[in-house]
Write a protein that holds these residues in place. Structure first.
Motif, mmCIF file in Angstrom:
data_model
loop_
_atom_site.group_PDB
_atom_site.id
_atom_site.type_symbol
_atom_site.label_atom_id
_atom_site.label_comp_id
_atom_site.label_asym_id
_atom_site.label_seq_id
_atom_site.Cartn_x
_atom_site.Cartn_y
_atom_site.Cartn_z
ATOM 1 N N GLN A 53 0.703 -1.163 -0.056
ATOM 2 C CA GLN A 53 -0.139 -0.078 0.030
ATOM 3 C C GLN A 53 0.815 1.380 -0.185
ATOM 4 N N ARG A 54 1.951 1.279 0.984
ATOM 5 C CA ARG A 54 2.837 2.337 0.792
ATOM 6 C C ARG A 54 3.476 2.448 -0.464
ATOM 7 N N THR B 26 0.843 4.008 -3.037
ATOM 8 C CA THR B 26 0.165 5.259 -2.716
ATOM 9 C C THR B 26 1.464 6.150 -2.124
ATOM 10 N N PRO B 27 2.438 6.594 -2.823
ATOM 11 C CA PRO B 27 3.368 7.348 -2.094
ATOM 12 C C PRO B 27 3.005 8.765 -1.809
ATOM 13 N N TRP B 28 1.628 9.354 -2.477
ATOM 14 C CA TRP B 28 1.165 10.529 -1.774
ATOM 15 C C TRP B 28 0.531 10.715 -0.546
ATOM 16 N N THR B 29 0.395 9.374 0.013
ATOM 17 C CA THR B 29 -0.084 9.319 1.273
ATOM 18 C C THR B 29 0.880 9.467 2.609
ATOM 19 N N ARG B 30 2.140 9.473 2.228
ATOM 20 C CA ARG B 30 3.394 9.316 2.972
ATOM 21 C C ARG B 30 3.638 10.634 3.204
ATOM 22 N N PRO B 31 4.204 11.207 4.518
ATOM 23 C CA PRO B 31 4.666 12.740 4.533
ATOM 24 C C PRO B 31 5.910 12.618 4.071
ATOM 25 N N ARG B 32 6.127 13.911 3.181
ATOM 26 C CA ARG B 32 7.517 13.979 2.704
ATOM 27 C C ARG B 32 8.542 14.519 3.716
ATOM 28 N N SER B 33 9.633 14.783 3.215
ATOM 29 C CA SER B 33 10.863 14.978 4.205
ATOM 30 C C SER B 33 10.462 16.407 5.047
ATOM 31 N N ARG C 236 2.429 16.790 3.118
ATOM 32 C CA ARG C 236 1.729 15.483 2.447
ATOM 33 C C ARG C 236 1.225 15.908 0.907
#
Length: 242
Positions: free
Chosen positions: A215-216, A219-226, A230
């Motif tokens: 899933q991660r 769906t990379p857009w659901t992960r917080p970026r550095s 989001r």
């Protein structure tokens, strides 16, 4: 062989027994592979059946109630009764277990797919249609990617549930690790019962972690970026088609 001439853990019938793992490793491996195979086939077939049912329920609201009601009713049928009803059709075979598990998974999968598709913002659909997206392209390129978190969440629940329910297949001899649990309970063989039960739990945990990783990955857009921000796929799609 017991050390020092005393009885070994098998003779003492201990719950934890390394000798059992060593002498029954092939039996444990075969049961685990059967368990994994039945689970994977059941969940994949469940998805293949649930997806068109969810689309039908979404596009024809009049049949949504019957579809959701029927899958819920199937979920409430006791597993022993389900297998008894399916055995005259499929005979005593793995198909009985797989079919029963597929039917049980439908209520989870259909509802999650439907919830994911219904959660797509209306403005995103309108923007995509304005860009000339047809129904199929809108579904597979816009709606389905946005529905992935809910869809995968449903698959995770269905998979963990199927790992546990596969053990019931031992009533027809195709329960994977459930066969060992059943035979261990019959003779009160502690090491067999505990080892097979622990392997079931580990299988469920590993499957859930693998699906969470998938899933991660999808769906990379659901992960917080550095930077702590989001990036929402919905906003990206809206911007792309808007």
């Amino acid at each position: 062989m017991a050390q020092g001439g005393g009885p070994g853990c098998l003779e003492r019938n201990d719950w934890i027994c390394g000798e059992y793992l060593r002498t029954r490793s092939q039996e444990l491996l075969d049961a685990t592979l059967q368990h994994v195979g039945i689970t994977v086939v059941s969940v994949l077939l469940g998805l293949l059946v649930a997806f068109p049912l969810a689309l039908l329920a979404r596009h024809r609201r009049g049949v949504a109630g019957p579809v959701l009601g029927l899958t819920t009713v199937l979920y409430t049928v006791p597993s022993l009764a389900m297998f008894a009803l399916l055995t005259p059709v499929f005979g005593v075979s793995p198909s009985v277990v797989v079919t029963g598990l597929v039917l049980y998974s439908l209520t989870i999968l259909v509802r999650n797919i439907l919830a994911g598709l219904d959660g797509v913002p209306a403005e995103v659909r309108e923007a995509a249609r304005g860009m000339g997206y047809g129904s199929a392209r809108l579904l597979f390129e816009v709606e389905l990617p946005l529905a992935l978190p809910a869809l995968v969440a449903g698959v995770r629940i269905a998979t963990v549930s199927t790992v546990a329910m596969t053990t019931i297949g031992s009533v027809v001899g195709y329960g994977g690790l459930g066969n060992l649990i059943a035979s261990g309970m019959e003779g009160f063989f502690k090491a067999e019962v505990l080892t097979a039960s622990v392997l079931c739990v580990l299988l469920a945990l590993v499957a859930d972690l693998l699906l969470l990783g998938l899933q991660r990955l999808l769906t990379p857009w659901t992960r917080p970026r550095s930077g702590g921000r989001r990036v929402r796929r919905g906003a990206a799609v809206a911007k792309a088609v808007g």
